[in-house]
Design a protein around this motif. Structure first.
Motif, PDB file in Angstrom:
ATOM      1  N   GLN A   1      19.582  83.388  37.803  1.00 61.15           N
ATOM      2  CA  GLN A   1      21.005  83.527  38.086  1.00 61.15           C
ATOM      3  C   GLN A   1      21.455  84.984  37.977  1.00 61.15           C
ATOM      4  OE1 GLN A   1      23.662  80.755  36.258  1.00 61.15           O
ATOM      5  NE2 GLN A   1      22.164  79.099  36.195  1.00 61.15           N
TER       6      GLN A   1
ATOM      7  N   ILE B   1      32.642  75.317  46.898  1.00 61.10           N
ATOM      8  CA  ILE B   1      31.534  74.891  46.034  1.00 61.10           C
ATOM      9  C   ILE B   1      31.773  73.456  45.566  1.00 61.10           C
ATOM     10  CG2 ILE B   1      29.950  75.672  44.247  1.00 61.10           C
ATOM     11  CD1 ILE B   1      31.348  78.313  44.161  1.00 61.10           C
TER      12      ILE B   1
ATOM     13  N   THR C   1      26.052  79.636  36.964  1.00 61.48           N
ATOM     14  CA  THR C   1      26.592  78.381  36.449  1.00 61.48           C
ATOM     15  C   THR C   1      27.203  78.608  35.068  1.00 61.48           C
ATOM     16  OG1 THR C   1      24.475  77.721  35.445  1.00 61.48           O
ATOM     17  CG2 THR C   1      24.895  77.017  37.724  1.00 61.48           C
TER      18      THR C   1
ATOM     19  N   PHE D   1      29.385  75.002  38.621  1.00 63.09           N
ATOM     20  CA  PHE D   1      29.182  76.294  39.273  1.00 63.09           C
ATOM     21  C   PHE D   1      30.297  77.235  38.840  1.00 63.09           C
ATOM     22  CE2 PHE D   1      26.454  74.382  42.693  1.00 63.09           C
ATOM     23  CZ  PHE D   1      25.434  75.328  42.646  1.00 63.09           C
TER      24      PHE D   1
ATOM     25  N   PHE E   1      21.399  71.841  41.981  1.00 67.24           N
ATOM     26  CA  PHE E   1      22.474  71.644  41.001  1.00 67.24           C
ATOM     27  C   PHE E   1      22.728  70.149  40.785  1.00 67.24           C
ATOM     28  CE2 PHE E   1      26.965  71.166  39.908  1.00 67.24           C
ATOM     29  CZ  PHE E   1      27.106  72.051  38.858  1.00 67.24           C
TER      30      PHE E   1
ATOM     31  N   TYR F   1      22.922  73.602  46.252  1.00 66.17           N
ATOM     32  CA  TYR F   1      23.740  72.422  45.974  1.00 66.17           C
ATOM     33  C   TYR F   1      22.857  71.250  45.539  1.00 66.17           C
ATOM     34  CZ  TYR F   1      27.840  74.557  48.301  1.00 66.17           C
ATOM     35  OH  TYR F   1      28.904  75.363  48.645  1.00 66.17           O
TER      36      TYR F   1
ATOM     37  N   PHE G   1      23.923  83.209  42.501  1.00 70.00           N
ATOM     38  CA  PHE G   1      24.842  82.203  41.957  1.00 70.00           C
ATOM     39  C   PHE G   1      24.898  82.334  40.442  1.00 70.00           C
ATOM     40  CE2 PHE G   1      20.656  80.479  41.604  1.00 70.00           C
ATOM     41  CZ  PHE G   1      20.659  79.658  40.488  1.00 70.00           C
TER      42      PHE G   1
ATOM     43  N   LEU H   1      29.146  81.087  43.523  1.00 68.81           N
ATOM     44  CA  LEU H   1      28.035  80.959  44.460  1.00 68.81           C
ATOM     45  C   LEU H   1      28.360  81.812  45.673  1.00 68.81           C
ATOM     46  CD1 LEU H   1      25.445  79.720  45.670  1.00 68.81           C
ATOM     47  CD2 LEU H   1      26.802  77.716  46.316  1.00 68.81           C
TER      48      LEU H   1
END
Length: 708
Positions: free
Chosen positions: A357, A37, A329, A446, A430, A427, A327, A449
């Motif tokens: 998420q 990641i 965060t 992250f 983010f 990606y 994923f 993921l």
């Protein structure tokens, strides 16, 4: 044949690399993936025995997964010296390339894979050639035979044994099928292609089973401290059940209209084994056994004129649900750098909303950071596909399945491309969030993921009956009803190819909860119409695509699994086929399944089942579950997706509830409505719940917040 083949998945230590075997049928082998990641992972190492000193050509099979940018770069070292420069950067898809020639002494040689980026570099294998031999490319039988010979593996599969039933696919449906058959006395082999059980419910992905649940699904899907479900421990405790992990079906042997055996390949070793049984159950969700055996298959979306379904398109097409990557965060304690990812933002464009998420395994649909009010608004659905204003289209909801791609691609052959496209979208999004509001999101990182996507819709089996949307809506009474299913018509609507700014997100989402009541699944939907000893459970049972948008829910698949597990036991007992069970032993099947699922009401006259609790007692028990924080128990009181709808609207009792009170109880025909107040020292919520007597239990069929 000469040379030394070193499969990456056979390395002694993986370091921070992971084995990815999802696409081995398409590209030829499992491989090692540097899924950091954005942070380079620790080295993978192995020791190889060199029998004769000499000059060796070094070949590496790798993939440049974004050829214009080469984000997945890595190096190879042999005995401490780097060879071949940066790998994964040659602009090529999976292919062999000679990268160097090295002098190697006899004895042990140490090979090291060193990740440079943390962005999903991948290595399949290394081949050392001393006489000009060139490695065999591809994924066909010639390539597989070459690999087997160099690894010293037999040309033919070894015997794995004979079983009463073989179950292929270790998701919830496969687990319930295995456990049911084993507890009915069958010897059962469960074959799973991942290192964990649970499929979309495993910790690799993290969804909870929805739809019709019940005791067996709850038993298997309870989560341990690491977030994974406990299914493997429970199944392996059964003396007649065996679990075979990280094994993929590669061939099927048939005799007329029967499967006699299947061949599976173990991911890390490449060893192939053959399983023999009189009955097979496919719970892969991909109809793999049927495709290999020549079963009749259903694909795509039926046209409206085929079954008269409201949600069917005017014309048949091959659109389907795509794959989803989950994923999570977090906000770190200090600023977190993230490298420039132009190869990802060319997919994400300016999208900057990380809602949807996975909060933790079993808890999805979480919010996430967005870089602006405009970005937050971009999460809302358009309702552009509604043919009238009454379509129940989701408007704004942080849905985990919001991130979806592949609806117009072939999920069998394009799986790696679809997964990689979603990686780039995430990606890139983010990166956009961090760059658009650098002060606010300096510490954004992250937390996790997935590299294994939640799978979409593949092909479906054709059984002796095809369940339709109209059957679900009308609660068609079937003489061979074996289990209940429940849940909304959950129809993900993608953009057409080339339509929409962000093709990795859904265009619309139909969420039609119908009447919030269960519907019956006939046994004829659970066995193949032309492969005599093949049954199925899960999202690929015999249904139309529209009906499949509700039967596909994992809890529903768990009920299918119970039914076919019990049917397999009857096949064994009476030396018959699934159709033979339908024709001659249906009462026995319904009695066994009813005892396991509580679905006696499907085939027993109303009033014959005792009611253990009054509606008031059920409501009080439910409130106690809320106060105790027993999520699994309180969710079991809801029908279909009523609880999910409450979550979507933020109308759930305060955590932790310390007190509750039933403010009123109002009979409403055959139902009872309760007005309940939940509170703690700082917060309170009032709900009006409508309870109906469904089967042997009282269930919540409607729940709404009262007041502001």
């Amino acid at each position: 044949m000469t040379g030394i083949l070193i499969e990456a998945e056979a390395f002694d230590t993986y370091g921070g690399w992971v084995m990815d075997s999802q696409f081995e049928v398409q590209m030829g082998s499992p491989y090692l993936l540097a899924h950091g990641i954005g942070v380079p992972v620790a080295d993978a190492t192995t020791v190889v025995r060199i029998a004769e000193a000499g000059e060796y050509a070094v070949w590496v099979r790798a993939k440049d997964w974004v050829p214009s940018h080469s984000p997945g770069r890595f190096t190879l070292s042999v005995n401490g010296a780097q060879v071949g420069g940066e790998l994964g950067a040659n602009g090529q898809d999976w292919s062999w390339a000679q990268v160097a020639t090295v002098a190697l002494p006899a004895g042990d040689a140490t090979l090291v894979l060193h990740d440079l980026t943390g962005f999903d570099g991948r290595c399949d294998a290394i081949f050392l050639s001393s006489d000009g031999t060139v490695p065999v490319e591809g994924a066909d039988e010639a390539a597989r035979a070459w690999r087997r010979e160099l690894r010293g593996l037999p040309a033919e599969p070894e015997a794995a044994g004979e079983f009463d039933v073989v179950v292929v696919g270790g998701g919830i449906a496969g687990c319930t099928a295995t456990l049911t058959a084993a507890r009915q006395g069958c010897t059962v082999a469960l074959i799973q292609d991942r290192p964990v059980l649970g499929g979309n419910s495993s910790k690799e992905i993290g969804l909870s089973p929805r739809g019709e649940n019940g005791g067996l699904v709850a038993e298997l899907s309870a989560r341990s401290a690491d977030g994974d479900i406990v299914a493997r421990q429970i199944i392996e405790a059964e003396p007649t059940a065996r679990v075979f992990m990280e094994r993929r079906v590669v061939a099927v042997q048939t005799d007329g209209d029967r499967i006699v055996s299947i061949d599976v390949r173990e991911g890390r070793t490449g060893r192939e084994t053959r399983f023999v049984a009189p009955v097979f159950i496919d719970t892969t969700g991909q109809a793999i056994l049927g495709i290999l055996a020549g079963a009749e298959i259903l694909t795509g979306r039926e046209g409206r004129d085929e079954y008269g379904e409201y949600y069917a398109p005017a014309e048949r097409d091959e659109e389907h649900h795509g794959h989803t990557l989950f994923f999570r965060t977090k906000m770190a304690d200090e600023p977190v750098d993230f490298p420039d990812v132009p190869w990802a933002t060319e997919i994400a464009k300016d999208y900057a909303n990380l809602s949807g998420q996975l909060v933790e395994p079993g808890t999805e649909n979480g919010p996430g950071p967005a870089a602006s009010d405009e970005a937050r608004a971009a999460f809302e659905f358009t309702k552009a596909t509604a043919e009238d204003d009454n379509l129940p289209v989701m408007k704004s909801f942080p849905a985990t399945h919001f991130w979806e791609y592949g609806q117009w691609l072939d999920l069998y052959t394009d799986g790696e491309l679809i997964r990689d496209y979603l990686l780039r979208a995430l990606y890139g999004t983010f990166s956009n969030v961090k760059k658009m509001e650098p002060d606010t999101f300096a510490n954004l990182a992250f937390d996790w993921l997935a590299f294994v996507p939640a799978q979409g819709e593949f092909r479906r089996y054709k059984g002796d009956y095809i369940l339709t949307e109209n059957d679900v809506r009308a609660h068609t009474v079937f003489p061979d009803a074996v289990v209940n299913n429940d849940g909304a018509f959950c129809i993900h609507i993608p953009n057409q190819p080339g339509e929409g700014a962000y093709d990795f997100r859904l265009k619309d989402w139909v969420w039609d909860v119908r009447d919030n009541k269960p519907y019956a699944i006939p046994f004829r939907c659970l066995y193949s119409t032309n492969i005599a000893n093949l049954m199925m459970a899960g999202k690929h049972i015999s249904v139309t695509r529209v009906a499949g948008t509700t039967t596909k829910l994992m809890g529903n698949g768990g009920q299918h699994g119970i039914a076919v597990g019990a049917a397999a036991a009857l096949c064994t007992k009476h030396s018959t086929t699934p159709r033979g069970v339908y024709e001659d032993h249906l009462d026995d099947l319904q009695e066994i399944v009813g005892g396991l699922t509580g679905c006696h009401h499907l085939h027993v006259a109303p009033g014959e089942q005792p009611v253990e609790l009054t509606a008031r007692q059920a409501a009080e028990r439910h409130a106690n579950h809320v106060q105790a924080g027993d999520i699994e128990a309180l969710m079991a009181d809801f029908v279909g997706n009523v609880f999910m709808n409450l979550m979507a609207g933020g109308s759930i009792p305060p955590m932790s509830t310390t007190q509750w009170e039933i403010l009123s109880e109002t009979p409403a025909g055959d139902a009872v409505e309760f007005h309940v107040r939940y509170a703690n020292d700082t917060d309170a919520l009032e709900l009006r719940t409508r309870w109906e007597h469904i089967g042997p239990d009282w269930k919540i069929v409607e729940a709404v917040k009262v007041g502001p």
